[in-house]
Write a protein that holds these residues in place. Structure first.
Motif, PDB file in Angstrom:
ATOM      1  N   TYR A  22      46.260  36.902  24.449  1.00  0.00           N
ATOM      2  CA  TYR A  22      44.384  37.626  25.269  1.00  0.00           C
ATOM      3  C   TYR A  22      44.008  37.959  23.872  1.00  0.00           C
ATOM      4  O   TYR A  22      42.617  37.250  24.329  1.00  0.00           O
ATOM      5  CB  TYR A  22      44.506  37.997  26.278  1.00  0.00           C
ATOM      6  CG  TYR A  22      45.290  38.410  27.176  1.00  0.00           C
ATOM      7  CD1 TYR A  22      44.467  38.121  28.042  1.00  0.00           C
ATOM      8  CD2 TYR A  22      46.379  38.499  28.064  1.00  0.00           C
ATOM      9  CE1 TYR A  22      45.095  37.936  29.494  1.00  0.00           C
ATOM     10  CE2 TYR A  22      46.663  38.280  28.762  1.00  0.00           C
ATOM     11  CZ  TYR A  22      45.788  37.876  29.704  1.00  0.00           C
ATOM     12  OH  TYR A  22      46.126  37.688  31.059  1.00  0.00           O
ATOM     13  N   ILE A  23      44.783  37.644  22.792  1.00  0.00           N
ATOM     14  CA  ILE A  23      43.976  38.287  21.335  1.00  0.00           C
ATOM     15  C   ILE A  23      43.040  36.982  21.247  1.00  0.00           C
ATOM     16  O   ILE A  23      41.728  36.909  20.933  1.00  0.00           O
ATOM     17  CB  ILE A  23      45.043  38.589  20.831  1.00  0.00           C
ATOM     18  CG1 ILE A  23      45.374  39.849  21.103  1.00  0.00           C
ATOM     19  CG2 ILE A  23      44.430  37.913  19.097  1.00  0.00           C
ATOM     20  CD1 ILE A  23      44.338  41.132  20.732  1.00  0.00           C
ATOM     21  N   PHE A  24      43.275  35.645  21.495  1.00  0.00           N
ATOM     22  CA  PHE A  24      42.735  34.193  20.508  1.00  0.00           C
ATOM     23  C   PHE A  24      41.595  33.775  21.294  1.00  0.00           C
ATOM     24  O   PHE A  24      40.826  33.474  21.490  1.00  0.00           O
ATOM     25  CB  PHE A  24      43.780  33.459  20.630  1.00  0.00           C
ATOM     26  CG  PHE A  24      44.303  32.751  19.206  1.00  0.00           C
ATOM     27  CD1 PHE A  24      44.839  34.109  18.354  1.00  0.00           C
ATOM     28  CD2 PHE A  24      44.781  32.067  18.153  1.00  0.00           C
ATOM     29  CE1 PHE A  24      45.437  35.131  17.181  1.00  0.00           C
ATOM     30  CE2 PHE A  24      45.890  31.960  17.132  1.00  0.00           C
ATOM     31  CZ  PHE A  24      45.937  33.431  16.798  1.00  0.00           C
ATOM     32  N   GLU A  25      42.205  33.792  22.844  1.00  0.00           N
ATOM     33  CA  GLU A  25      41.143  33.569  23.793  1.00  0.00           C
ATOM     34  C   GLU A  25      40.172  34.184  23.965  1.00  0.00           C
ATOM     35  O   GLU A  25      38.818  33.291  23.851  1.00  0.00           O
ATOM     36  CB  GLU A  25      41.511  33.568  25.782  1.00  0.00           C
ATOM     37  CG  GLU A  25      40.890  33.126  26.258  1.00  0.00           C
ATOM     38  CD  GLU A  25      40.618  31.274  25.884  1.00  0.00           C
ATOM     39  OE1 GLU A  25      39.621  30.725  27.137  1.00  0.00           O
ATOM     40  OE2 GLU A  25      40.573  30.971  25.733  1.00  0.00           O
ATOM     41  N   PHE A  26      39.733  34.867  23.732  1.00  0.00           N
ATOM     42  CA  PHE A  26      39.050  36.541  23.523  1.00  0.00           C
ATOM     43  C   PHE A  26      38.145  36.455  22.443  1.00  0.00           C
ATOM     44  O   PHE A  26      36.624  35.773  21.500  1.00  0.00           O
ATOM     45  CB  PHE A  26      39.090  37.714  23.921  1.00  0.00           C
ATOM     46  CG  PHE A  26      38.902  38.148  25.069  1.00  0.00           C
ATOM     47  CD1 PHE A  26      38.096  37.914  25.830  1.00  0.00           C
ATOM     48  CD2 PHE A  26      39.585  38.180  25.694  1.00  0.00           C
ATOM     49  CE1 PHE A  26      37.681  38.562  27.399  1.00  0.00           C
ATOM     50  CE2 PHE A  26      40.025  38.601  27.679  1.00  0.00           C
ATOM     51  CZ  PHE A  26      39.368  38.194  28.166  1.00  0.00           C
ATOM     52  N   GLU A  27      38.400  35.990  21.270  1.00  0.00           N
ATOM     53  CA  GLU A  27      37.901  35.232  19.688  1.00  0.00           C
ATOM     54  C   GLU A  27      37.956  34.157  19.988  1.00  0.00           C
ATOM     55  O   GLU A  27      36.317  34.704  18.905  1.00  0.00           O
ATOM     56  CB  GLU A  27      39.350  35.232  18.712  1.00  0.00           C
ATOM     57  CG  GLU A  27      39.078  35.891  17.471  1.00  0.00           C
ATOM     58  CD  GLU A  27      38.056  33.803  16.914  1.00  0.00           C
ATOM     59  OE1 GLU A  27      36.942  34.035  15.941  1.00  0.00           O
ATOM     60  OE2 GLU A  27      38.947  32.924  17.144  1.00  0.00           O
TER      61      GLU A  27
END
Length: 349
Positions: A22-27
């Motif tokens: 989720y971290i990379f996708e929202f970034e």
């Protein structure tokens, strides 16, 4: 809603496909800052968090992982939001619980590497313990079905996390995954197979690897872990082309340059869908019961894993049918217009 729990599913020999990342996708989408990587989007755009959970379930995830990765005290200090610590965790858990209930999936609480843990430093260890304790207790309050403890570079911190789940987790099952560095030893020198075996013997319901390594460099360690452990093992690589010279995504360089790809240019090192499918096939043959994709994950990657593990994911309805493409489709191969126009241009390029 009555549903089988993690332990029951694993005992029955079932597999679980699990979406992380989720971290990379929202970034990537512009709702989270690279560097601090704090999931502020949980409070600022909760509707988007819910939507991404739904996308991942639709693509095959059996688990809704509460977006509390890096929603811990030390990370929130970096962005001056310590006052939002509990609110951020409880909101993430609430969103995940809602989606899990609506879709009949399991909901997992999430703790991770603290960034403060230091072996042989009692103050640092106690600080990490307290951080785990509060997030685990919130996960229990938020009605998690089990708890994921992930991305530990040191065996000692992984074991500490497991001890805290057993002490504060109200009997919830645990999945403990580590991020293996460049060698087959954790940063504190413990061989990865021994580390997983010891975690299993200490009561972890699932042990294995996540993050750090891509498909190509995670397979061999998984084989070693499978031989060392009796119970279910986990595999959640990053979807990047790590290799024998660049074993983790921290060491990847932008192709054709010496520039480090992590963290802003990792898209230049993405795996293909075929490579993700191959990894899923290898994981299945090894006997991995808990499988997914970590940082860099996207629904189309997870769908490949779901297809291999024969999950009835709604998104499979829209799997590619290239034979119907107006240029590359089978019915166009003998079309004079296609041959003289498009095929010629493609060849020239």
């Amino acid at each position: 809603m009555s549903r089988k729990g993690l332990r029951e599913r694993l005992k029955n020999g079932e597999t679980l496909v699990v979406a992380e990342g989720y971290i990379f996708e929202f970034e990537r989408r512009g709702y989270l800052k690279s560097g601090s990587f704090v999931p502020e989007v949980v409070l600022e755009h909760p509707e988007l968090v819910k939507s991404l959970h739904e996308e991942y379930v639709r693509s095959g995830s059996d688990v809704v992982l509460a977006f509390t990765y890096y929603a811990h005290r030390e990370k929130l200090k970096l962005v001056n939001r310590e006052a939002d610590l509990k609110a951020m965790n409880m909101k993430a858990l609430q969103i995940a619980r809602e989606v899990a209930d609506e879709t009949g999936t399991l909901m997992a609480g999430n703790i991770c590497n603290t960034t403060v843990y230091k072996r042989d430093d009692e103050d640092a260890i106690n600080k990490a313990r307290n951080m785990f304790k509060e997030q685990i207790e919130w996960a229990v309050e938020g009605r998690a079905d089990f708890i994921v403890a992930e991305t530990f570079g040191e065996f000692g911190e992984a074991m500490l996390a497991l001890e805290c789940i057993k002490e504060y987790g109200n009997g919830l099952p645990s999945v403990v995954t580590m991020s293996l560095p460049m060698t087959l030893n954790m940063h504190d020198g413990i061989p990865v197979d021994e580390a997983c075996r010891r975690l299993e013997e200490a009561g972890a319901d699932v042990v294995g690897l996540n993050c750090g390594r891509g498909p190509e460099t995670m397979v061999e360690p998984l084989k070693i872990i499978r031989k060392a452990c009796k119970g279910p093992i986990a595999a959640l690589p990053v979807p990047y082309r790590t290799n024998e010279n660049q074993v983790t995504f921290f060491s990847l360089t932008v192709p054709g340059t010496e520039k480090m790809a992590f963290p802003l240019d990792l898209s230049s090192c993405y795996c293909t869908r075929e490579e993700i499918r191959k990894f899923a096939e290898e994981s299945k043959s090894i006997g991995v019961q808990y499988v997914g994709i970590c940082c860099g994950n996207a629904p189309h990657f997870l769908r490949e894993v779901a297809a291999v593990y024969e999950k009835p994911a709604p998104a499979l309805k829209y799997s590619p049918e290239i034979e119907k493409h107006f240029i590359f489709g089978d019915e166009k191969k003998n079309d004079p217009y296609y041959t003289q126009t498009y095929k010629k241009k493609i060849t020239q390029k």
